[in-house]
Design an enzyme around this catalytic site. Sequence first.
Site, PDB file in Angstrom:
ATOM      1  N   ASN A   7       0.875  -1.175   0.000  1.00  0.00           N
ATOM      2  CA  ASN A   7       0.000   0.000   0.000  1.00  0.00           C
ATOM      3  C   ASN A   7       0.910   1.223   0.000  1.00  0.00           C
ATOM      4  OD1 ASN A   7      -1.796   2.026   0.465  1.00  0.00           O
ATOM      5  ND2 ASN A   7      -2.716   1.116   2.308  1.00  0.00           N
ATOM      6  N   ARG A  91      -2.479  -2.103  -3.581  1.00  0.00           N
ATOM      7  CA  ARG A  91      -3.711  -1.354  -3.350  1.00  0.00           C
ATOM      8  C   ARG A  91      -3.670  -0.080  -4.197  1.00  0.00           C
ATOM      9  NH1 ARG A  91      -5.006   2.992   1.111  1.00  0.00           N
ATOM     10  NH2 ARG A  91      -7.208   3.251   0.637  1.00  0.00           N
ATOM     11  N   HIS A 180     -12.719   2.672   0.130  1.00  0.00           N
ATOM     12  CA  HIS A 180     -12.740   1.587   1.134  1.00  0.00           C
ATOM     13  C   HIS A 180     -13.456   0.342   0.599  1.00  0.00           C
ATOM     14  CE1 HIS A 180     -12.809   4.972   4.393  1.00  0.00           C
ATOM     15  NE2 HIS A 180     -11.572   4.528   4.247  1.00  0.00           N
ATOM     16  N   ARG A 241     -11.567  15.264   8.098  1.00  0.00           N
ATOM     17  CA  ARG A 241     -12.342  15.682   6.918  1.00  0.00           C
ATOM     18  C   ARG A 241     -13.763  16.060   7.320  1.00  0.00           C
ATOM     19  NH1 ARG A 241     -10.907  10.457   4.020  1.00  0.00           N
ATOM     20  NH2 ARG A 241      -8.791  10.780   3.249  1.00  0.00           N
ATOM     21  N   ASP A 284      -8.500  11.863  17.464  1.00  0.00           N
ATOM     22  CA  ASP A 284      -8.467  10.474  17.937  1.00  0.00           C
ATOM     23  C   ASP A 284      -9.624  10.207  18.894  1.00  0.00           C
ATOM     24  OD1 ASP A 284      -7.811   8.039  19.358  1.00  0.00           O
ATOM     25  OD2 ASP A 284      -5.813   8.242  18.488  1.00  0.00           O
ATOM     26  N   ASN A 336     -13.371  -0.552  17.901  1.00  0.00           N
ATOM     27  CA  ASN A 336     -12.837  -0.321  19.257  1.00  0.00           C
ATOM     28  C   ASN A 336     -13.603   0.659  20.131  1.00  0.00           C
ATOM     29  OD1 ASN A 336     -10.360  -1.929  19.034  1.00  0.00           O
ATOM     30  ND2 ASN A 336      -9.865  -0.477  17.425  1.00  0.00           N
ATOM     31  N   GLU A 385      -8.013  -5.457   5.261  1.00  0.00           N
ATOM     32  CA  GLU A 385      -7.869  -5.090   3.845  1.00  0.00           C
ATOM     33  C   GLU A 385      -6.703  -5.822   3.193  1.00  0.00           C
ATOM     34  OE1 GLU A 385      -8.480  -0.879   5.223  1.00  0.00           O
ATOM     35  OE2 GLU A 385      -9.181  -0.621   3.183  1.00  0.00           O
TER      36      GLU A 385
HETATM   37  P1  ADP Z   1      -7.116   4.514   9.014  1.00  0.00           P
HETATM   38  O1  ADP Z   1      -8.235   5.173   8.292  1.00  0.00           O
HETATM   39  O2  ADP Z   1      -5.932   5.410   9.199  1.00  0.00           O
HETATM   40  O3  ADP Z   1      -6.786   3.121   8.517  1.00  0.00           O
HETATM   41  P2  ADP Z   1      -8.007   3.151  11.414  1.00  0.00           P
HETATM   42  O4  ADP Z   1      -9.097   2.309  10.863  1.00  0.00           O
HETATM   43  O5  ADP Z   1      -6.758   2.500  11.872  1.00  0.00           O
HETATM   44  O6  ADP Z   1      -7.681   4.375  10.474  1.00  0.00           O
HETATM   45  O7  ADP Z   1      -8.626   3.973  12.643  1.00  0.00           O
HETATM   46  C1  ADP Z   1      -7.837   4.863  13.381  1.00  0.00           C
HETATM   47  C2  ADP Z   1      -8.696   5.538  14.439  1.00  0.00           C
HETATM   48  O8  ADP Z   1      -9.336   4.550  15.250  1.00  0.00           O
HETATM   49  C3  ADP Z   1      -7.917   6.378  15.417  1.00  0.00           C
HETATM   50  O9  ADP Z   1      -7.695   7.670  14.952  1.00  0.00           O
HETATM   51  C4  ADP Z   1      -8.816   6.376  16.626  1.00  0.00           C
HETATM   52  O10 ADP Z   1      -9.717   7.479  16.498  1.00  0.00           O
HETATM   53  C5  ADP Z   1      -9.610   5.111  16.521  1.00  0.00           C
HETATM   54  N1  ADP Z   1      -9.261   4.148  17.574  1.00  0.00           N
HETATM   55  C6  ADP Z   1      -8.246   3.267  17.587  1.00  0.00           C
HETATM   56  N2  ADP Z   1      -8.240   2.568  18.746  1.00  0.00           N
HETATM   57  C7  ADP Z   1      -9.275   3.019  19.494  1.00  0.00           C
HETATM   58  C8  ADP Z   1      -9.804   2.717  20.783  1.00  0.00           C
HETATM   59  N3  ADP Z   1      -9.260   1.777  21.558  1.00  0.00           N
HETATM   60  N4  ADP Z   1     -10.888   3.404  21.201  1.00  0.00           N
HETATM   61  C9  ADP Z   1     -11.445   4.353  20.434  1.00  0.00           C
HETATM   62  N5  ADP Z   1     -10.999   4.686  19.206  1.00  0.00           N
HETATM   63  C10 ADP Z   1      -9.929   4.047  18.736  1.00  0.00           C
END
Ligand code: ADP
Length: 398
Positions: A7, A91, A180, A241, A284, A336, A385
């Site tokens: 990727n 990808r 996605h 975004r 986050d 999560n 993915e």
């Molecule tokens: P990307 O689009 O970069 O692939 P991910 O699917 O890895 O993103 O998601 C990243 C986001 O997931 C983080 O910015 C955070 O907001 C959220 N995240 C990760 N772990 C947790 C958690 N334990 N609790 C809440 N949110 C989480």
Amino acid sequence: MNILVINCGSSSLKFQLIDSETEKCIAKGLCERIGIEGSQITYTPDGGEKEQTVTPMPDHTEAIRLVLEALTNEKTGVVKSLDEIGAVGHRIVHGGEKFAASTIITDEVMKAIEECNDLAPLHNPANLIGINACRKLMPTTPMVAVFDTAFHQTMPEEAYMYGLPYEYYEKYKIRRYGFHGTSHSYVSKKAAEVLGKKYEDLKIIVCHLGNGASVSAVKNGKCVDTSMGLTPLEGLIMGTRSGDIDPAIMEFIAHKEGKNIDEIMTVLNKKSGVYGLSNNLSSDFRDLEAGYNNGDAHCIRTMNTYCYRVAKYIGSYVAAMNGVDVICFTAGIGENAPLVRSLVCEHLGFLGVSIDEEANHKRGEEIAISTPDSKTTVMVIPTNEELAIARETVSLVK
Ligand code: ADP
């Protein structure tokens, strides 16, 4: 067969080596700051120590060379030689209307991907550079392109057209594409499998909630709508975004703040979303969830607005499919953040959704989080993915 999944971004490159028989990840890693000072490669063999090496990477060819060297390294490598890598799956972000499925990479395919550069000027050129670098170093290894947009190519015209002058579609192919796709496809199929039902019999809504986020409607195994559009900016409120806004806001901000179009696009892509909405607190959800639980007004507003938008899209996709059987949550936040799932589902009483909060607080499992009497099944399905790309790659090279 071992499949290398790549990727490639403009200055970074993520990789995984996957054994297609066991579907296990044998090694993975990341090259960062390619072409920038202070570049480094992170490499983790399955069951081994994570290694981080700061080393110059003037270009992507050097980055790929370092990846291949790490994989074949005498001490920490996982294969003896490059002959043990059967194929490479790349990808690719944008396949436009040209690619409705994954494809073996040939010179013609490279040209067709390049013709989509206009549609994803930041991503597609970087993806192409990654392919070229791999082809140089592994000239006899088959390569496959897996497109983020392909799964959504089944959307009907009424879902993909904008209310804009038709000539823009004819001249520039301005329409909704969605992204996605690999994740939406993987998760919807997995949900059917876990439930022991036929994919083709189900109406599924997938909420892919990560840094980038999108919802899709999958009816009888085909995508019929998705929330991202010509670019990934449309749809849900995301990490940074904005998602959907009144387009006239752009003119308004331009006048009030003296910004040009590039500056406004930076605001919409990098300074908006939950980051902007929380008054620049964080993009986050771990921070936002903590703030929400402590009664922080910025976090409460952000969380409620975010979840309301997700629920609104789910509602519209129930209309698009004339019903829904399964709603899936996936990606970083979807997998999560039980609070986000809970708040979204609070809006879904009209679908007879009822959540089992104990199941909702379990982690890392493919699991139904709705109660047995819930009229609609709600599930958490971790996305993968890379595995989906590896599967596509194997299916084309075997
Ligand atoms: P990307 O689009 O970069 O692939 P991910 O699917 O890895 O993103 O998601 C990243 C986001 O997931 C983080 O910015 C955070 O907001 C959220 N995240 C990760 N772990 C947790 C958690 N334990 N609790 C809440 N949110 C989480």
